[in-house]
Design an enzyme around this catalytic site. Sequence first.
Site, PDB file in Angstrom:
ATOM      1  N   SER A 115       0.847  -1.193   0.000  1.00  0.00           N
ATOM      2  CA  SER A 115       0.000   0.000   0.000  1.00  0.00           C
ATOM      3  C   SER A 115       0.876   1.235   0.000  1.00  0.00           C
ATOM      4  O   SER A 115       2.084   1.155   0.208  1.00  0.00           O
ATOM      5  CB  SER A 115      -0.941  -0.029   1.200  1.00  0.00           C
ATOM      6  OG  SER A 115      -0.223  -0.271   2.381  1.00  0.00           O
ATOM      7  N   CYS A 116       0.250   2.371  -0.251  1.00  0.00           N
ATOM      8  CA  CYS A 116       0.924   3.665  -0.309  1.00  0.00           C
ATOM      9  C   CYS A 116       1.786   3.864   0.930  1.00  0.00           C
ATOM     10  O   CYS A 116       1.316   3.588   2.011  1.00  0.00           O
ATOM     11  CB  CYS A 116      -0.148   4.755  -0.390  1.00  0.00           C
ATOM     12  SG  CYS A 116       0.501   6.386  -0.609  1.00  0.00           S
ATOM     13  N   PRO A 117       3.018   4.322   0.854  1.00  0.00           N
ATOM     14  CA  PRO A 117       3.722   4.849  -0.317  1.00  0.00           C
ATOM     15  C   PRO A 117       4.655   3.846  -0.980  1.00  0.00           C
ATOM     16  O   PRO A 117       5.432   4.233  -1.841  1.00  0.00           O
ATOM     17  CB  PRO A 117       4.564   5.956   0.312  1.00  0.00           C
ATOM     18  CG  PRO A 117       4.995   5.362   1.621  1.00  0.00           C
ATOM     19  CD  PRO A 117       3.829   4.508   2.077  1.00  0.00           C
TER      20      PRO A 117
END
Lengths: 75, 396
Positions: free
Chosen positions: A13-15
């Site tokens: 998931s982000c980042p």
Amino acid sequence: MQGDQVLDCKGLSCPMPIMKLAIAMKKLETGKVIELLGTDPGSKDDVPAWCDRTGNSLLEVVEEDDGFTFFIRKE
Amino acid sequence: MAESGLKKKGILAELFSTFFSKSWPMWVGGILLAVGNISLFIVLKPWGASGGIKNWGDSLYNSIGMDLSTMGPLLKFPYSVLCIMTLVGALAGALLSKQFGLRFPPPGELLKGFLGGIIMAIGAMVGVSCTIGGFLSGWPALSMGAVVYALGLTLGTWIAVKYLLFEIEKMPKLSSGKTSSFLTAGKGRGGWQPILGVLVIIGGLIIAFNYTGSSSVLAWYTAIGIFFGLVCQRSRFCIVRALREPFMSGDSKPAVAVMVSILATMFGFVVIKFMGLRPAMMWVWPHFWVPAIIGGTIFGIGMTISGGCVVGSLWRAGEGHVKLIAALIGFALSAPLVVKYISKPFLEGLPENLKQQVFLPDHIGYGASVGVFVLLILLWYVFVKWNERTGKFSAF
């Protein structure tokens, strides 16, 4: 389409996908293509935006069963 | 992608796709969250998140016979209800837009989520607030402690971005390995998701309606929680990104979205406080300046490692990211213990003049205080825009 280098960011998931992409692109020769596999819905916005900002080309986005594959050429 | 332009859709289908086919601009999310936040303040108190999740942990420990809680039962404490419903609202948003999927990251990422959650709990309990209470609601509350807290968050984020870059270069194994995902909607699959999404929204509204008999406050906290989750998920509203991107990609959009949200929220909060509708000291925490700078820095590190602050973790958990579910579990399990063994002794031992509640209008009046906060936001704006152009602070 096939990339010169596969960057597997599935499950991340982000980042993490963008960070990995940026670091991998730094090491890549100009003209080569990275094939980024991702499952984070956020990547669908983030990868094109990142390519836009950095001047790299997003050649193709392929929708997969569980996410996307992005083909990005270093410019 | 462009087929919608060629094939004429029905009016309702077009309305649906306006909301659920593409992400909303983050600043639109910021304004909508401000509307929800002001409504929440009118109902009871402003938005906050860490207390709610701590109460999840308290309730769990109490149910196994330990006595830690003082905030009340899980489904009676407005902020734990708000947090649950934020997750539910995000789940609905993800389902409606066919973005839901249980996504298991590599084991190292799962660990980072869990540890990030624990670090956030330490930061939130020591700093008496999180990114919401100490920033997104704290600035509009005209609290000077919130300014210090935001500085801490920025410092912590900067440190953790350095760490993440180091980790990807030197320890790539941590973020690679076996992953799996379930229940995702790929091409031509997942038609069940929007239907379930509608049912989740209806279910949430029934819960809100059920509360009206016993507590209208809980009814509103339920409804506004769903709204917060839905808005956050659809706009991918993320305070971590706002603070992190200047040190990473340079993108200023997330920061501007948070600025917009703070300004819009401030409009409502100042009216409410000025008119005496609610106590002026609300959301002015006793953390100026030592708890705010220490807690903010620690929280900033935690949220950057896990990839979402408390609310960011809630909405991503609703979308099915198991890493952020791990962050919530880490936070909920550790927060009650952090209070007992770390933050309570620390805060009690700290001299009064280092943990003050500073409500700026008490010192310079409302007008000048609003001016100071607008100026701070303007400075922040100039910084992120200048940095976006020059890349001075960005890693890439």
